[in-house]
Design a protein around this motif. Structure first.
Motif, PDB file in Angstrom:
ATOM      1  N   UNK A  12       0.833  -1.204   0.000  1.00 43.89           N
ATOM      2  CA  UNK A  12       0.000   0.000   0.000  1.00 43.89           C
ATOM      3  C   UNK A  12       0.868   1.255   0.000  1.00 43.89           C
TER       4      UNK A  12
ATOM      5  N   UNK B 143       2.911   1.409  -3.325  1.00 43.45           N
ATOM      6  CA  UNK B 143       1.999   1.730  -4.433  1.00 43.45           C
ATOM      7  C   UNK B 143       1.609   3.188  -4.413  1.00 43.45           C
ATOM      8  N   UNK B 144       1.229   3.663  -3.241  1.00 44.02           N
ATOM      9  CA  UNK B 144       0.847   5.067  -3.120  1.00 44.02           C
ATOM     10  C   UNK B 144       2.016   5.967  -3.498  1.00 44.02           C
TER      11      UNK B 144
ATOM     12  N   UNK C 112       4.626   5.286  -5.525  1.00 42.03           N
ATOM     13  CA  UNK C 112       4.897   5.274  -6.972  1.00 42.03           C
ATOM     14  C   UNK C 112       3.843   6.108  -7.691  1.00 42.03           C
ATOM     15  N   UNK C 113       2.588   5.941  -7.276  1.00 38.31           N
ATOM     16  CA  UNK C 113       1.533   6.698  -7.941  1.00 38.31           C
ATOM     17  C   UNK C 113       1.760   8.197  -7.760  1.00 38.31           C
ATOM     18  N   UNK C 114       2.036   8.586  -6.521  1.00 36.80           N
ATOM     19  CA  UNK C 114       2.224  10.013  -6.244  1.00 36.80           C
ATOM     20  C   UNK C 114       3.432  10.569  -6.985  1.00 36.80           C
TER      21      UNK C 114
ATOM     22  N   UNK D 142       2.822   9.253 -11.359  1.00 31.96           N
ATOM     23  CA  UNK D 142       1.584   9.389 -12.120  1.00 31.96           C
ATOM     24  C   UNK D 142       0.793  10.643 -11.768  1.00 31.96           C
TER      25      UNK D 142
ATOM     26  N   UNK E 138      -3.830  14.520  -1.896  1.00 28.30           N
ATOM     27  CA  UNK E 138      -3.548  13.239  -1.256  1.00 28.30           C
ATOM     28  C   UNK E 138      -2.469  13.350  -0.189  1.00 28.30           C
TER      29      UNK E 138
ATOM     30  N   UNK F  88      -1.745  15.729   2.011  1.00 30.97           N
ATOM     31  CA  UNK F  88      -2.265  16.074   3.344  1.00 30.97           C
ATOM     32  C   UNK F  88      -3.052  14.939   3.980  1.00 30.97           C
ATOM     33  N   UNK F  89      -3.802  14.170   3.147  1.00 33.59           N
ATOM     34  CA  UNK F  89      -4.572  13.063   3.729  1.00 33.59           C
ATOM     35  C   UNK F  89      -3.619  12.026   4.325  1.00 33.59           C
ATOM     36  N   UNK F  90      -2.544  11.739   3.599  1.00 35.61           N
ATOM     37  CA  UNK F  90      -1.555  10.800   4.140  1.00 35.61           C
ATOM     38  C   UNK F  90      -0.949  11.359   5.425  1.00 35.61           C
ATOM     39  N   UNK F  91      -0.737  12.667   5.435  1.00 41.65           N
ATOM     40  CA  UNK F  91      -0.157  13.263   6.639  1.00 41.65           C
ATOM     41  C   UNK F  91      -1.126  13.185   7.821  1.00 41.65           C
ATOM     42  N   UNK F  92      -2.433  13.306   7.506  1.00 39.54           N
ATOM     43  CA  UNK F  92      -3.422  13.148   8.571  1.00 39.54           C
ATOM     44  C   UNK F  92      -3.368  11.728   9.123  1.00 39.54           C
ATOM     45  N   UNK F  93      -3.286  10.776   8.195  1.00 38.73           N
ATOM     46  CA  UNK F  93      -3.185   9.377   8.617  1.00 38.73           C
ATOM     47  C   UNK F  93      -1.953   9.184   9.502  1.00 38.73           C
TER      48      UNK F  93
ATOM     49  N   UNK G 267       1.787   2.721   7.022  1.00 40.48           N
ATOM     50  CA  UNK G 267       1.628   3.044   5.588  1.00 40.48           C
ATOM     51  C   UNK G 267       2.208   4.422   5.256  1.00 40.48           C
TER      52      UNK G 267
END
Lengths: 292, 392, 326
Positions: free
Chosen positions: B103, B106-107, B109-111, B114, B123, B125-130, B253
């Motif tokens: 996960x 993948x995230x 590589x995508x970020x 792509x 995305x 900031x959302x990862x940073x929230x997580x 993650x």
């Protein structure tokens, strides 16, 4: 050019080359040496083990404009930064030899570089105003030196000297970052003169500016030279020829064995001589555009 | 203008000094800041000192022959069986990495390859929230949602097979990276030109496929055996090492994603352009150019995440399915104590840590082992990051 | 040149043939490429989905307390039964607030000071390099180990007899432990912010005769302030959510005596609890009394609101200044 005659007279008096100390000086040269404000003797600058500048000896007389020219990487900026001990700020930079200012070795243990920089101001290649108001930019130097009163007079005088007052007098409290590149550089000059220095060091002050802004700064230098002694590093030979009284030509000595370049001072003399009748072949090659 | 004919006004060194007050202020500030640095450094010394001084008692006095069996971890009764807490630590970390690895990578590589700037600005900031969610929240989530809804409901068999399939995928990817690296080494020996691998030779594919078939067969047999022998019925309400492992995985993650993305961002754009210029697809560029180039950074991401997973306490403490003490287990569907959970359990009694003889010291012994493991992993990860930085 | 000579019909035939051949190859790799892209997107979406499920499930669990009795819940205390109408997180909020204050007072000046020294004063030598490695490693030490440090040093007073000052298992011990825990985070983020200050600004200030500290105070720190603030906010949210060290330091997880007034200093050396501790305790008790699940979820909602608000402010602040400065 109101004071062009004065310029010529000054040029005729000539300047001394002290790189060869053993050579005998005549009477006239000795007299001239009396108003030497800054004298560098056998200055070497090292970055770690690497010698960036080798054995530079150079005299600067009061109220002259001395241009330091040469190909890039020849150490002219490095030499300039020795005069206000700016090289102290670079980690593992080391300076040997002496630079005396009014008879005091600037690298003496008792000398505080902070006070040196107050007396020997600097203008940088890229305009670097503080992200503050125009007023606060100019008043910064006096403020850190402890001055609290009379700041507005100082700001006005300095901005007038820098030929910026008329353009900014109505917006002294707006951000300095809103000014154009040329205005920012003149603001930096105003900031430098606000602390009432003796000497102004200018490190390619016009390289980031357009021709019109450049012309204004050159004009400005001619008007303020009566109050200051100016050392200017420039890439632009025409600029050196236009504005300076004395020119020092630097080049880099390439050590082929380990491919290192060390800056050396080739010759120094009245600007007219350097450009029309240089004594060294390397200088001639450079000023005629054959190299560099 | 000073009168030029009479020379200049000379000065002395004392003129080139700042006021004593300013000089004093400089000195005071400098030394105060130095004290701040020294305090920060002292923390390490204090950690080591406190760990060592207590752990030493344990090391000297414990009966070492009793610490290596399948006896269970009952510190209050003086039973300190190290495998009982070491194996669950390993299980939880492995499950966490099985979750967080794909996960997170993948995230990343995508970020990195792509996503456009707009997608990224949403995305990241959302990862940073997580990343900012406290671990105790994940512990609650693992116990109240993951355990009943994932681990119990989907079923242990499916769960195991998924886990093993991902493990197999790892093996394939690792083999593939190994072969490309080998090939690169070979080609470097013959010629030094820059080449972009667009595929593999047939022989390598055959060997790989064959080994994959064998591996899958072995794994499938392993699964069957494992379920037969080890897996008991899991009550829906109870925590387990698997639930805790997934929780820890979710927690790591963002760490995997951000460190690997940093690594891929460090790969110079010229490599992407060169690959695209040779007509490579984005996917080929990503898998055959960017990921190998950023490999040491990605490895560092996995190591750091492993270290984080080993040191994670609250998720396992709440959702690991064991309290206070634990029997020996190697099943992810049992409850168990990791090293960290064992420490928290020991300390969370109603009063001070009490028990026979070395109970308190065992806490510090486990802490010391944990400290050394995570320190070692972090140092190794730092080496990998440094290697990436050197390359570019 | 040749193509110009060929008539259009032949040209079309050739290009069509070329297209056909390459299409057959391209289609396979295009499928593969799309598949790969979908997998990557799936990884990202799954991550988002997990986050969503987490937030929704916690909130749904906690609705009872949050929606119908929020005031009582915030003012209530720890109880032994979940149906108690006085159940709530008042003591926990109180303890967490004190912890944040202690962290701010101790860790911020120390951390920012250390960062300033390391970036602006420290000579480039082995000792400095050692300190930097040291601080980076401290940031990777598991939080539970900091709990051990707090237990030995502050609660039991094994080294300097500090328990006489902290009062053993107290708010002060917990706050200091967490201050030590976030110290490396503060140092690292502040160092990064200071590193980002352009050197031209420093040179300009030095050039008009400012001393080192004057340069730092008037130029470096104002410029680095948003970055430093981001770091401190992130460390606050870390301290609020951190649990394991508090367990080790001995926060109370059962019933707690009445609070002294908020600004009475005795609160510092008294027994304490904190928000994440209450969550832990209620989660553990949910096996015995299912009602505690809802209480724990509600407490988590409170914790998440605090942590996420602080984090969002920090991240927003950083992004805004990054954008502004290009």
């Amino acid at each position: 050019m109101a004071d062009s005659t004065e310029l010529i007279i000054e040029r005729e008096r000539g300047s001394t080359i002290v790189s060869d100390i053993s050579s005998s000086h005549d009477e006239a040269a000795f007299e001239v040496a009396e108003d030497v404000l800054l004298r560098a003797e056998k200055v070497n600058v090292y970055y770690g083990d690497f010698r960036a500048v080798k054995d530079v000896s150079l005299d600067v007389r009061q109220h002259e404009i001395l241009a330091l020219i040469g190909p890039s990487g020849c150490g002219k900026s490095t030499v300039l930064r020795c005069y206000n001990r700016m090289n102290d700020l670079i980690k593992d930079a080391r300076v040997t030899g002496t630079i005396s200012y009014r008879g005091v070795n600037l690298y003496d243990e008792e000398v505080d570089p902070v006070e040196v920089r107050r007396r020997i101001g600097m203008v940088f290649q890229k305009p670097n105003p503080f992200p503050k108001s125009i007023f606060d930019n100019v008043a910064y130097g006096p403020r850190v030196a402890g001055q609290k009163k009379g700041l507005s007079e100082i700001v006005e005088i300095s901005l007038r000297k820098a030929a910026l007052w008329d353009e900014v007098k109505d917006r002294l409290n707006s951000s300095a970052l809103g000014l154009s590149g040329g205005q920012q550089q003149r603001l930096c000059i105003a900031r430098a003169v606000a602390i009432d220095p003796d000497v102004l060091l200018m490190d390619e002050p016009c390289s980031a500016l357009d021709p019109i802004a450049t012309a204004r700064i050159e004009e400005l230098m001619q008007t303020i030279k009566k109050d200051y002694t100016i050392l200017i590093v420039t890439h632009n030979m025409q600029q050196a020829a236009r504005i300076s009284d004395t020119t020092a030509f630097f080049t880099s000595d390439v050590e082929t064995r380990n491919d290192t370049r060390t800056g050396i001072l080739v010759e120094v003399g009245p600007t007219e001589n350097i450009f029309s009748n240089p004594s060294d072949e390397r200088t001639e090659n450079y000023v005629t555009g054959r190299f560099g | 203008m000073t009168d030029a004919s009479t020379g200049l006004q000379a000065i002395t060194a004392s003129h080139l000094q700042i006021s004593p007050l300013r000089r004093l202020r400089e000195m005071v500030v400098r030394h105060t800041l130095l004290v701040a640095v020294l305090v920060s450094v002292m923390v390490s010394a204090l950690i080591l000192w406190s760990l060592l001084s207590e752990a030493w008692d344990f090391i000297v006095h414990v009966v070492w022959s009793d610490t290596w069996g399948q006896l269970g971890w009952f510190p209050r009764r003086g039973i300190y069986d190290i495998p009982t807490i070491l194996i669950p630590t390993f299980i939880v970390t492995l499950i966490a990495m099985i979750v967080a690895g794909p996960l997170g990578l993948g995230a990343a590589i995508y970020l990195s390859e792509y996503a456009g700037s707009r997608v990224r600005s949403w995305i990241k900031p959302i990862l940073e929230i997580l990343a900012g969610i406290p671990s105790v929240v994940l512990g609650f989530f693992a116990l109240t949602w993951i355990a009943p809804n994932l681990v119990a409901r989907i079923g242990k068999n499916v769960f195991l097979i998924i886990g093993l399939a991902i493990l197999a995928a790892y093996v394939v990817v690792a083999a593939r990276i190994a072969t490309t690296q080998l090939k690169k080494l070979k080609s470097r020996a013959t010629d030094r030109e820059f080449t972009v691998d667009t595929g593999m030779e047939n022989t390598t594919w055959i060997t790989l496929t064959a080994s994959l078939v064998v591996l899958t067969a072995v794994l499938a047999m392993g699964v069957v055996w494992f379920i037969d022998v080890w897996v008991d019925f899991i009550p829906a309400s109870a925590g387990s090492l698997a639930a805790a492992g997934i929780g820890v995985g979710i927690l790591t993650i963002p760490l995997v994603a951000s460190v690997s993305e940093d690594a891929m961002a460090a790969v110079p754009n010229s490599l992407r352009e060169a690959s695209a210029g040779l007509g490579a697809e984005k996917m080929t560029t990503a898998t055959n150019v960017i990921v190998p180039a950023a490999l040491s950074g990605i490895v560092a991401a996995f190591i750091v995440a492993t270290s984080r997973a080993i040191g994670e306490t609250m998720v396992v403490f709440l959702a690991g399915g064991a309290a206070d003490a634990s029997e020996f287990t190697i099943s992810p569907f049992d409850g168990g104590l990791t090293m960290t959970a064992a420490m928290a359990s020991l300390a969370s009694g109603t009063d001070n840590v009490v028990g026979e003889g070395l109970t308190f010291q065992s806490l510090y012994f486990v802490g010391l082992v944990l400290f050394l493991i995570t320190l070692g992993l972090n140092l190794v990860a730092a080496r990998f990051v440094a290697r990436l930085r050197e390359a570019y | 040149m040749i193509s110009r000579i060929l008539d259009s019909k032949t040209k079309n035939t050739i290009s069509r043939a070329v297209e056909k051949r390459s299409l057959a190859q391209d289609r396979r790799s295009a499928y593969k490429s799309t598949f790969f892209r979908v997998i990557l997107q799936a990884a990202l979406l799954l991550t988002m989905l997990i986050l969503l499920v987490l937030l929704v499930s916690v909130f749904l669990n906690g609705t009872d307390h949050i929606l119908s009795r929020l005031g009582d819940f915030l003012n209530g205390t720890m109880r032994s039964r979940s149906v108690d109408e006085k159940l709530g997180v008042h003591q926990a909020l109180y303890g967490s607030l004190w912890i944040v204050i202690i962290v701010a007072v101790c860790a911020f000046p120390l951390g920012i000071g250390a960062a300033i020294y390391l970036e602006e004063y420290a000579p480039e030598n082995r000792f400095t390099a050692f300190i930097e490695v040291n601080i980076n490693n401290l940031a990777g030490v598991p939080s539970v180990v900091y709990g051990l440090l707090g237990l030995a040093l502050l609660v039991n007073g094994q080294i300097f007899g500090l328990d006489r000052i902290t009062g053993g298992r107290s708010t002060l011990s917990a706050g200091l432990t967490l201050a030590v825990l976030v110290l490396p985070i503060v140092v690292i983020t502040a160092s990064e912010a200071i590193k980002a200050v352009p050197n031209s600004l420093r040179e300009a200030a030095y050039g008009v005769g400012a001393t080192k500290w004057e340069v730092i105070r008037t130029q470096v720190l104002p410029y680095a302030a948003p970055g430093v603030l981001t770091g401190t906010l992130l460390s606050v949210s870390r301290a609020v959510g951190e649990t394991a060290p508090l367990i080790l330091v001995g926060a109370v997880s059962g019933r707690l005596g009445p609070n002294p007034g908020l600004f009475e200093m005795s609160a510092l050396t008294d027994k304490f609890t904190a928000l994440p501790l209450v969550i832990t305790s209620w989660t553990q008790q949910s096996g015995r009394d299912v009602g505690f699940t809802a209480a724990a979820a509600a407490a988590i909602v409170v914790l998440l609101v605090v942590v996420l608000v602080v984090n969002s402010v920090a991240i927003g602040l950083r992004n805004r200044f990054e954008k502004k400065r290009g």
